[in-house]
Design an enzyme around this catalytic site. Sequence first.
Site, PDB file in Angstrom:
ATOM      1  N   SER A  50       0.344  -1.067   0.018  1.00  0.00           N
ATOM      2  CA  SER A  50      -0.437  -0.358   0.137  1.00  0.00           C
ATOM      3  C   SER A  50       0.748   0.979   0.372  1.00  0.00           C
ATOM      4  O   SER A  50       1.719   1.098   0.377  1.00  0.00           O
ATOM      5  CB  SER A  50      -0.862  -0.322   1.113  1.00  0.00           C
ATOM      6  OG  SER A  50      -0.193   0.030   2.654  1.00  0.00           O
ATOM      7  N   ASP A  83      -1.426  -2.065  -4.050  1.00  0.00           N
ATOM      8  CA  ASP A  83      -2.966  -1.814  -2.950  1.00  0.00           C
ATOM      9  C   ASP A  83      -3.264  -0.795  -3.183  1.00  0.00           C
ATOM     10  O   ASP A  83      -2.507   0.638  -2.818  1.00  0.00           O
ATOM     11  CB  ASP A  83      -2.897  -2.589  -1.787  1.00  0.00           C
ATOM     12  CG  ASP A  83      -3.772  -2.753  -0.992  1.00  0.00           C
ATOM     13  OD1 ASP A  83      -5.275  -2.821  -1.299  1.00  0.00           O
ATOM     14  OD2 ASP A  83      -3.942  -3.000   0.066  1.00  0.00           O
ATOM     15  N   HIS A 182     -12.564  -1.971   5.585  1.00  0.00           N
ATOM     16  CA  HIS A 182     -11.341  -2.799   5.957  1.00  0.00           C
ATOM     17  C   HIS A 182     -10.973  -2.103   7.773  1.00  0.00           C
ATOM     18  O   HIS A 182     -11.933  -1.230   8.285  1.00  0.00           O
ATOM     19  CB  HIS A 182     -10.381  -1.345   5.052  1.00  0.00           C
ATOM     20  CG  HIS A 182     -10.246  -1.485   3.860  1.00  0.00           C
ATOM     21  ND1 HIS A 182     -10.582  -0.591   2.954  1.00  0.00           N
ATOM     22  CD2 HIS A 182      -9.638  -2.061   3.342  1.00  0.00           C
ATOM     23  CE1 HIS A 182     -10.182  -0.938   2.210  1.00  0.00           C
ATOM     24  NE2 HIS A 182     -10.085  -1.322   2.230  1.00  0.00           N
ATOM     25  N   GLY A 183     -10.085  -3.525   8.000  1.00  0.00           N
ATOM     26  CA  GLY A 183     -10.232  -2.836   9.603  1.00  0.00           C
ATOM     27  C   GLY A 183     -10.211  -3.559  10.296  1.00  0.00           C
ATOM     28  O   GLY A 183     -10.812  -4.673   9.633  1.00  0.00           O
ATOM     29  N   HIS A 213     -12.078  -7.222  -0.716  1.00  0.00           N
ATOM     30  CA  HIS A 213     -11.097  -6.667  -0.040  1.00  0.00           C
ATOM     31  C   HIS A 213     -11.628  -6.275   1.404  1.00  0.00           C
ATOM     32  O   HIS A 213     -13.294  -7.028   1.841  1.00  0.00           O
ATOM     33  CB  HIS A 213     -10.953  -5.114  -0.452  1.00  0.00           C
ATOM     34  CG  HIS A 213     -10.120  -4.511  -1.708  1.00  0.00           C
ATOM     35  ND1 HIS A 213      -9.198  -4.009  -1.283  1.00  0.00           N
ATOM     36  CD2 HIS A 213     -10.437  -4.912  -3.077  1.00  0.00           C
ATOM     37  CE1 HIS A 213      -8.002  -4.059  -2.650  1.00  0.00           C
ATOM     38  NE2 HIS A 213      -9.193  -4.770  -3.787  1.00  0.00           N
ATOM     39  N   GLY A 214     -10.979  -5.950   2.401  1.00  0.00           N
ATOM     40  CA  GLY A 214     -11.794  -6.187   4.047  1.00  0.00           C
ATOM     41  C   GLY A 214     -12.022  -7.085   4.211  1.00  0.00           C
ATOM     42  O   GLY A 214     -12.691  -7.585   4.899  1.00  0.00           O
ATOM     43  N   SER A 216     -10.107  -9.852   6.504  1.00  0.00           N
ATOM     44  CA  SER A 216      -9.764 -10.081   7.683  1.00  0.00           C
ATOM     45  C   SER A 216     -11.007 -10.866   8.591  1.00  0.00           C
ATOM     46  O   SER A 216     -11.923 -10.090   8.288  1.00  0.00           O
ATOM     47  CB  SER A 216      -8.878  -9.812   8.299  1.00  0.00           C
ATOM     48  OG  SER A 216      -7.666  -8.713   7.681  1.00  0.00           O
ATOM     49  N   ASN A 256      -7.735  -9.940  -0.175  1.00  0.00           N
ATOM     50  CA  ASN A 256      -7.182  -9.498   0.536  1.00  0.00           C
ATOM     51  C   ASN A 256      -6.785  -9.210   1.827  1.00  0.00           C
ATOM     52  O   ASN A 256      -8.569  -9.123   3.174  1.00  0.00           O
ATOM     53  CB  ASN A 256      -7.222  -7.701   0.374  1.00  0.00           C
ATOM     54  CG  ASN A 256      -6.643  -7.133  -1.215  1.00  0.00           C
ATOM     55  OD1 ASN A 256      -6.568  -8.100  -1.975  1.00  0.00           O
ATOM     56  ND2 ASN A 256      -7.020  -6.231  -1.556  1.00  0.00           N
ATOM     57  N   ASP A 258      -4.951  -8.138   5.387  1.00  0.00           N
ATOM     58  CA  ASP A 258      -4.132  -7.047   6.615  1.00  0.00           C
ATOM     59  C   ASP A 258      -4.816  -7.353   7.979  1.00  0.00           C
ATOM     60  O   ASP A 258      -3.539  -7.161   8.608  1.00  0.00           O
ATOM     61  CB  ASP A 258      -4.362  -5.712   5.649  1.00  0.00           C
ATOM     62  CG  ASP A 258      -2.925  -4.928   5.993  1.00  0.00           C
ATOM     63  OD1 ASP A 258      -2.053  -5.978   6.952  1.00  0.00           O
ATOM     64  OD2 ASP A 258      -2.639  -3.774   5.634  1.00  0.00           O
TER      65      ASP A 258
HETATM   66  P1  13P Z   1      -8.750  -5.977   5.910  1.00  0.00           P
HETATM   67  O1  13P Z   1      -8.598  -5.101   7.057  1.00  0.00           O
HETATM   68  O2  13P Z   1      -9.543  -6.769   6.617  1.00  0.00           O
HETATM   69  O3  13P Z   1      -7.448  -6.988   6.209  1.00  0.00           O
HETATM   70  O4  13P Z   1      -8.774  -5.422   4.714  1.00  0.00           O
HETATM   71  C1  13P Z   1      -6.869  -5.334   3.531  1.00  0.00           C
HETATM   72  C2  13P Z   1      -7.235  -5.090   2.742  1.00  0.00           C
HETATM   73  O5  13P Z   1      -8.983  -5.346   2.046  1.00  0.00           O
HETATM   74  C3  13P Z   1      -6.544  -4.719   1.602  1.00  0.00           C
HETATM   75  O6  13P Z   1      -6.454  -4.212   0.648  1.00  0.00           O
HETATM   76  O1  G3H Z   2      -6.520  -1.327   2.496  1.00  0.00           O
HETATM   77  C1  G3H Z   2      -5.698  -1.122   3.208  1.00  0.00           C
HETATM   78  C2  G3H Z   2      -5.156  -1.820   3.578  1.00  0.00           C
HETATM   79  O2  G3H Z   2      -5.278  -2.645   4.829  1.00  0.00           O
HETATM   80  C3  G3H Z   2      -3.007  -1.037   3.600  1.00  0.00           C
HETATM   81  O3  G3H Z   2      -3.814  -0.276   5.150  1.00  0.00           O
HETATM   82  O4  G3H Z   2      -2.831   2.430   4.021  1.00  0.00           O
HETATM   83  O5  G3H Z   2      -2.654   1.659   6.441  1.00  0.00           O
HETATM   84  O6  G3H Z   2      -1.076   0.469   4.776  1.00  0.00           O
HETATM   85  P1  G3H Z   2      -2.798   1.000   5.053  1.00  0.00           P
HETATM   86 ZN    ZN Z   3      -8.475  -3.196   0.201  1.00  0.00          ZN
END
Ligand code: 13P
Ligand code: G3H
Ligand code: ZN
Length: 314
Positions: A50, A83, A182-183, A213-214, A216, A256, A258
Amino acid sequence: MALVDTKKMFEMAYKNGYAIGAFNVNNMEITQGIMGAIAEEKAPLILQISKGARDYADMEWLMSMIKTAVKQNPDIPIAVHLDHGDKLETCERFLNEGGTSVMIDGSHLPYEENLALTKAVVDMAHAKGAPVEAELGQLGGIEEDVVGVEDVSAHLTDPNQAVDFVKRTGCDSLACAIGTSHGAYKFKTEPKLALDILEKVAAKLPGFPLVMHGSSSVLKEFKDLINKYGGSMPDAMGVPESAITEAAKLAVCKVNIDTDLRMALTAKIREVFYKKPAEFDPRKYLGPGREAIKAMVKHKLQVLGCAGKAAECM
Ligand code: 13P
Ligand code: G3H
Ligand code: ZN
């Protein structure tokens, strides 16, 4: 084998009903934790970077680590993906610096502007032989450089618009908004995902790879450790893993992740700091974090169905 792009991976994932894990890398322990799992499970891999990761660790450093990972794992296809690219210039620079695939995220823009930006990135990237992921609809949550919407249910991907968007931009994969964020705080009550949107897009665009995405899961093991050892994430909630497996069997080829990496590392560091307050050797707390990432990623590869699929994606 050198670095690869995502084309063959997506072709095989689509055909055989699994998804490739796209894991965000920010430092050595995260990269090594992911690679430890991948090496044992023989899974194809997307490492994604990212803007926040570039600002933190520097693209050259990240690429050096990834090149070492490629050298040490000649039997694993590894793609390096941007990303949430924000501009044409960012995407172009990323490819010039060794990346093999980019995302352009114009999802916050009005439809025609997202379309025009995505088309410009597709023209640039395809001239370099690289595939492009785009996004339509908006996610919730907030990361360092990716700000989402408050009410995700009001910004889901419109399947008819997705068809028009893919046809007019020529993008190679599409991130669809199906209610994720996300998060670590994805849902306030029961998790709800619009998997029917994936089905509808897939019916209209057969063979076309979709991205989640998102994704987790906010694993209980790490949430509990964080809360037990001085952290405070009582309301954290993620995507049920059963929904990820279901999506992977549909047209979703890239998932995805993170936040789950961040929580695994944080949980183990907190545990060491709490139990051994005199510890000051970084290897003694980063090491357990790296091991936790490895175990977590091994588990994710089963959830995604991509364990053992490295060879067919070469
Ligand atoms: P998470 O925050 O759910 O891990 O998603 C990550 C993501 O979509 C990165 O592009
Ligand atoms: O989409 C978000 C990813 O988790 C990347 O997050 O911008 O904090 O690196 P970041
Ligand atoms: Zn994302």
